[in-house]
Design an enzyme around this catalytic site. Structure first.
Site, mmCIF file in Angstrom:
data_model
loop_
_atom_site.group_PDB
_atom_site.id
_atom_site.type_symbol
_atom_site.label_atom_id
_atom_site.label_comp_id
_atom_site.label_asym_id
_atom_site.label_seq_id
_atom_site.Cartn_x
_atom_site.Cartn_y
_atom_site.Cartn_z
ATOM 1 N N ASN A 10 4.298 -0.279 0.202
ATOM 2 C CA ASN A 10 5.457 -1.044 0.654
ATOM 3 C C ASN A 10 4.940 -2.336 1.285
ATOM 4 O O ASN A 10 4.327 -2.294 2.349
ATOM 5 C CB ASN A 10 6.252 -0.226 1.672
ATOM 6 C CG ASN A 10 7.515 -0.928 2.133
ATOM 7 O OD1 ASN A 10 7.659 -2.145 1.973
ATOM 8 N ND2 ASN A 10 8.442 -0.177 2.698
ATOM 9 N N THR A 12 6.261 -4.583 2.954
ATOM 10 C CA THR A 12 6.870 -5.006 4.225
ATOM 11 C C THR A 12 6.560 -4.061 5.371
ATOM 12 O O THR A 12 6.908 -4.343 6.517
ATOM 13 C CB THR A 12 8.400 -5.120 4.076
ATOM 14 O OG1 THR A 12 8.955 -3.830 3.795
ATOM 15 C CG2 THR A 12 8.760 -6.075 2.943
ATOM 16 N N SER A 13 5.914 -2.915 5.102
ATOM 17 C CA SER A 13 5.636 -1.948 6.167
ATOM 18 C C SER A 13 4.539 -2.445 7.094
ATOM 19 O O SER A 13 3.621 -3.157 6.669
ATOM 20 C CB SER A 13 5.209 -0.604 5.571
ATOM 21 O OG SER A 13 6.296 0.079 5.017
ATOM 22 N N GLY A 68 5.661 3.689 5.237
ATOM 23 C CA GLY A 68 6.218 4.604 6.226
ATOM 24 C C GLY A 68 6.553 5.956 5.619
ATOM 25 O O GLY A 68 6.269 6.229 4.442
ATOM 26 N N GLY A 70 9.315 7.043 4.678
ATOM 27 C CA GLY A 70 10.216 6.903 3.542
ATOM 28 C C GLY A 70 9.471 6.674 2.240
ATOM 29 O O GLY A 70 9.836 7.228 1.188
ATOM 30 N N ILE A 72 6.366 7.668 1.613
ATOM 31 C CA ILE A 72 5.712 8.942 1.292
ATOM 32 C C ILE A 72 6.719 9.897 0.661
ATOM 33 O O ILE A 72 6.428 10.566 -0.342
ATOM 34 C CB ILE A 72 5.096 9.563 2.556
ATOM 35 C CG1 ILE A 72 4.017 8.648 3.125
ATOM 36 C CG2 ILE A 72 4.516 10.949 2.257
ATOM 37 C CD1 ILE A 72 3.529 9.057 4.506
ATOM 38 N N GLU A 74 9.386 9.206 -1.061
ATOM 39 C CA GLU A 74 9.697 8.795 -2.429
ATOM 40 C C GLU A 74 8.583 9.187 -3.397
ATOM 41 O O GLU A 74 8.846 9.662 -4.507
ATOM 42 C CB GLU A 74 9.928 7.286 -2.497
ATOM 43 C CG GLU A 74 11.312 6.851 -2.075
ATOM 44 C CD GLU A 74 11.687 5.493 -2.648
ATOM 45 O OE1 GLU A 74 11.359 5.218 -3.817
ATOM 46 O OE2 GLU A 74 12.303 4.697 -1.918
ATOM 47 N N THR A 95 6.920 3.462 11.440
ATOM 48 C CA THR A 95 7.185 3.442 12.879
ATOM 49 C C THR A 95 6.647 4.692 13.564
ATOM 50 O O THR A 95 5.880 4.609 14.518
ATOM 51 C CB THR A 95 8.696 3.310 13.143
ATOM 52 O OG1 THR A 95 9.177 2.145 12.467
ATOM 53 C CG2 THR A 95 8.966 3.149 14.633
ATOM 54 N N GLU A 279 15.399 9.751 6.467
ATOM 55 C CA GLU A 279 16.400 8.988 5.727
ATOM 56 C C GLU A 279 17.584 9.891 5.403
ATOM 57 O O GLU A 279 17.444 11.105 5.289
ATOM 58 C CB GLU A 279 15.813 8.430 4.422
ATOM 59 C CG GLU A 279 14.576 7.554 4.600
ATOM 60 C CD GLU A 279 14.865 6.235 5.285
ATOM 61 O OE1 GLU A 279 16.025 5.781 5.232
ATOM 62 O OE2 GLU A 279 13.926 5.649 5.871
#
Length: 310
Positions: A10, A12-13, A68, A70, A72, A74, A95, A279
């Site tokens: 990702n 943006t992470s 993050g 999320g 992992i 996916e 986070t 999520e």
């Protein structure tokens, strides 16, 4: 034939830390014997999941989920239903990074996390299934569990764990009772609840004391059902968690192990939202099954961890 690795990251992470370190990360996996390439996820739905499935079907030996919880989640959803499931490695940059914490992977240090592959250590880990979706760390329902997916991504990036504390202070006074039926291996609970958890690891929301006796590949969820909806009693439970796990004996909590769980609302007009790995994962009714030792994952366990967690 050379082994192949695909890094699914990702961009943006972690304030874009993975992208900055990507060349060094690639070199680590090359050093470990993998011909390595990378894929940057996009804003398209299931971007990481679709790429993980494609790479697995193409015969890759190792998938690296970099981002993050999320990301992992996916990647796990992309491979969990396949007959050939590549080994999985984790580079955490989210986070709370619950799953990486459970595996003892360095957090917010992408190069160090990647370098764990050089230890040549892995473990077969349990995976949960919730209806048609998979999860690797936690499934939860109730007003307080909404905390993890109601914190805006921008706030997570800017303020980290503090964002969760602020949102929690807002949500706890608004806790709503749920009328639930929860079936598990050894029984059933019917009644009011403010929250339920199904945990696969010992790290939940950044805390390791919520599930103090977790085993990561025993084929069992740790099931927690909070029976009270009274704020003072919820705060007592939280205090007991922080004081070393004394909550497991609290009369307001059901704490059991189970490989199969069914959750449904006893009130047809009541929405019970379910959180999967931080999520939104759909609404109850939901059936949960534990797939024991389902995916081989690169770990960083000490001898003590091996004894206590596996």
């Amino acid at each position: 034939m050379n082994k192949r690795a695909r890094i699914i990251y990702n961009p943006t992470s972690g304030r874009e830390a993975i992208r900055r370190d990507l060349v060094d990360i690639l070199s680590v996996y090359e050093k470990a014997g993998y011909e390595t390439s990378a894929f940057a996820t996009t804003a398209s739905p299931k971007s990481a999941e679709n790429e993980a499935r494609r790479a697995a079907l193409d015969g890759f030996d190792l998938l690296v989920a970099a981002g993050g919880d999320g990301t992992i989640n996916e990647v796990v959803n992309g491979i969990a239903s396949l007959d050939h499931r590549p080994k999985l490695a984790i580079i955490p940059a989210g986070t709370t990074n619950d799953f990486a914490r459970a595996l003892r992977i360095p957090r917010n240090e992408p190069f160090e996390a990647a370098s764990v592959i050089l230890k040549d250590q892995s473990a077969l880990m349990d995976v949960g299934r919730a209806n048609e979706e998979y999860f690797i760390n936690i499934a939860a329902g109730g007003s307080i569990s909404e905390l993890t997916y109601k914190v805006p991504s921008k706030l997570k990036s800017m303020y980290g764990y503090l964002a969760y504390v602020v949102k929690g202070a807002e949500l706890i006074p608004r806790t709503k009772p749920m009328h639930l039926r929860v079936k598990y291996d050894e029984g059933v609970y019917e009644g009011l609840s403010s929250m339920f958890f199904l945990a696969l690891t010992n790290s939940v929301g950044g805390f390791e004391s919520i599930v103090p006796d977790a085993k990561l590949n025993d084929g069992k969820f740790t099931v927690l059902i909070v029976k009270t909806t009274k704020i003072p009693e919820i705060m007592t439970l939280i205090t007991e968690v922080l004081n070393g796990g004394r909550h497991v004996d609290d009369p307001n909590l059901i704490y059991v192990k189970s490989s199969h769980v069914e959750v449904e609302s006893l009130n047809a007009d009541e929405q019970v939202m379910v959180n999967l790995d931080g999520e939104y994962g759909g609404d109850a009714p939901m059936v949960f099954d534990n797939y024991q030792r389902h995916i081989e994952i690169v770990s960083n366990f000490s001898e003590k961890d091996q004894k206590n967690l596996l």
